[in-house]
Design an enzyme around this catalytic site. Structure first.
Site, short mmCIF file in Angstrom:
data_model
loop_
_atom_site.label_atom_id
_atom_site.label_comp_id
_atom_site.label_asym_id
_atom_site.label_seq_id
_atom_site.Cartn_x
_atom_site.Cartn_y
_atom_site.Cartn_z
CB VAL A 1 -7.80 1.24 -50.62
CG1 VAL A 1 -6.45 1.49 -49.94
CG2 VAL A 1 -8.92 1.91 -49.85
CB CYS A 2 -3.78 0.04 -52.82
SG CYS A 2 -2.10 -0.46 -53.26
CB THR A 3 -3.79 -2.58 -56.93
OG1 THR A 3 -3.88 -3.51 -55.85
CG2 THR A 3 -2.35 -2.10 -57.07
CB THR B 1 -3.71 2.85 -58.42
OG1 THR B 1 -3.55 1.64 -57.69
CG2 THR B 1 -2.67 2.91 -59.53
#
Length: 326
Positions: free
Chosen positions: A111-113, A131
């Site tokens: 998730v995300c970074t 990302t």
């Protein structure tokens, strides 16, 4: 140490200091909600782990006590790696653990970074990934072997799934529940969380005005705003150039230079976004929406939807319209 998988699907969430709390709690609520709905027949066991079993503090200041140290954690069906500031300079021990253990999981998710951690462990090499949009350029620069796609809210490549920032983790978790258990439990969880079961993975992370830079020149900024407010108008380069008081050639060159996209691409995105919103939130028919959003005919809108989203307007409305109360 080798661990056997527990019955059902174990979701192991890796924790570290300065982790983004919503990257952890959003998917957790989805998976535990699905487990509650499904009962013993097909459920999830959500567990958290840190390198040494110590509590961590999230970027927002919350303190989370993990269930395990990573070396003692159960073998996961789904390994979930959240994002956070620490992902850009990670603990080498965490990267080593991911490199060794992630290939054993049936599904690896970031998730995300969190994608930076997977990339650092070599798990994204040669794969498509995404990302948070603000870090896509950095991910591509640091890991050139990763095929970074900056627009989708999540990307699947084999058994590795990466998602965009923050709330996109909830969208991804709902999609995984739908894959595992079917549409009904995913809808039930979405309803419980007061979110919509919507947003296909290839839907863009951001709206057209956010995707494009804001032009420096006031006349071009005014044209950008006018396009958003009038998607059904004549939005040809000639008409927009006249509104900006420029020649068509000069306008097209200046617009692309200052916004990062051509006028036609910007118009396409604005119209698609306007149509999506009307299909999601309004009771207008497809023909009315096509006229109101500048497509002219339902067939022209259908072609635009299939090209951009891989689905027709009618199917989009059926799948992604807000849920009605049970």
């Amino acid at each position: 140490m080798t661990h056997r998988r527990t019955p059902g699907r174990t979701v192991l969430i890796v924790l570290f200091d300065d982790v983004q709390s919503l990257d952890v709690t959003g998917p957790t609520e989805v998976f535990t909600g699905a487990a509650h709905w499904a009962g013993d027949s097909a459920t999830y066991h959500v567990r958290t782990a840190t390198l040494d079993g110590s509590p961590v503090r999230t970027s927002s200041g919350l303190r989370i006590a993990p269930d395990h140290a990573l070396h003692d954690a159960p073998a996961p069906h789904t390994l979930l790696v959240p994002g956070g500031d620490a992902t850009r300079a990670p603990d080498p021990r965490l990267i080593d653990w991911l490199r060794e253990h992630a290939p054993r999981a049936e599904r690896v998710v970031s998730v995300c970074t969190g994608a930076f951690l997977l990339a650092a462990a070599g798990l994204l090499e040669g794969r498509r990934a995404t990302t948070h949009w603000a870090f896509c350029g950095s991910l591509a620069a640091r890991f050139p072997a990763v095929r970074v796609e900056p627009e989708p809210i999540y990307v699947r490549d084999g058994n590795v799934v990466t998602s965009a920032g923050v709330t996109a983790g909830i969208d991804l978790a709902l999609a995984l529940v739908e894959d595992d258990l079917g549409r009904e439990p995913a809808l039930a969880v979405a309803r419980h969380l007061v979110v919509f079961l919507r947003r296909p993975g290839n839907q863009t992370q951001f709206s057209a005005p956010l995707a494009a830079q804001t032009a420096r020149r006031p006349r071009l900024r005014d044209v950008q705003h006018w396009i958003v407010e009038n998607p059904a108008a004549d939005l040809s380069v000639e008409a927009l150039a006249a509104r900006a008081g420029l020649s068509p050639r000069h306008f097209a060159r200046a617009f692309r230079s200052e916004t990062g996209m051509t006028p036609g691409r910007y118009v396409d995105r604005v119209r698609l976004e306007a149509a999506r919103r009307q299909l999601e939130d309004a009771a207008y028919g497809v023909e009315e929406v096509s006229r109101a959003c500048g497509y002219g005919t339902p067939e022209a809108m259908r072609r635009a939807f299939v090209r951009a989203l891989g689905t027709s307007p009618a199917e989009y409305r059926r799948r992604f319209r807000p849920l009605t109360p049970a």
